[in-house]
Scaffold this motif. Sequence first.
Motif, short mmCIF file in Angstrom:
data_model
loop_
_atom_site.label_atom_id
_atom_site.label_comp_id
_atom_site.label_asym_id
_atom_site.label_seq_id
_atom_site.Cartn_x
_atom_site.Cartn_y
_atom_site.Cartn_z
N ASP A 1 0.83 -1.21 0.00
CA ASP A 1 0.00 0.00 0.00
C ASP A 1 0.86 1.26 0.00
O ASP A 1 0.57 2.23 -0.72
N SER B 1 0.92 3.90 -3.08
CA SER B 1 0.49 5.28 -2.85
C SER B 1 1.60 6.28 -3.19
O SER B 1 1.34 7.35 -3.74
N ALA C 1 1.73 6.74 -6.89
CA ALA C 1 0.43 6.97 -7.52
C ALA C 1 0.37 8.25 -8.35
O ALA C 1 -0.17 8.23 -9.47
#
Length: 259
Positions: A238, A242, A245
Amino acid sequence: MRARSALFDVYGGHLRQRGGAATIAALVRLLEPLGFTSPAVRTAVSRTVRQGWLRPVRLPAGPGYALTARAERRLDEAAARIYRTRPSTWDGQWHVVLLAAPPARDERERIASSLRLLGYGPLTATTWVAPRPSTELADLLDAEQVAAHTFLAQHEGDDVELAARAWDLDTLARDYSDFVAEWRPVMSAVDGSAAAPAFAASQRLLHAWRKFLFRDPGLPARLLPPDWPGLVAAEFFDRETSRLAPAVTRFVTECLSGD
């Protein structure tokens, strides 16, 4: 990574949230940083169409390909487990699948792989369990022409022991630890300043992470061993996803708007 797998990752991770369609030219641009040539992408698209996952469509920029309803269900199911968007609560009931007869030898491994992908683990050759029903199960059974009885039931014994019987949690735990150890230095070398390399790194990380879908059904915490390394691996995935991203989104937008 094969072109077909990369194609699924791009549709599931990016295009599903943008209407689920793209021109072939955009797909070629998206997969280029992963080392795939235009002929390889076109071949993967054609194969995926034949298998019923994509369908030809007419887009404003020209001919393209969109997800079928079956593909949308598959990708939504996968996304719920990849990004853990589904509630983690468990009511204590198992979803049980009783295959009417043992699959033929040439079908056995294919059906087993598909059931594992949907989160089911085997107790016997014909009895599979999962902590929750899969919305894709009916499609799978219909496609394979396999008859089965399905129902929800509580286990009268130890649920922890049942989970350990259906899934090899010890090996899975070691592999989660190895995943972090392998990918931490790889991802630390990507700063996210360049869009295409960030996209490539993010997709390769997703491809490696997605392999756990075939092995990890997303068991509730109370059924897992203490200090479960899957949590650390998920946090790492994660965090890196992120971090990259913004650059990844920029790259996808550029590819889709380049027609």
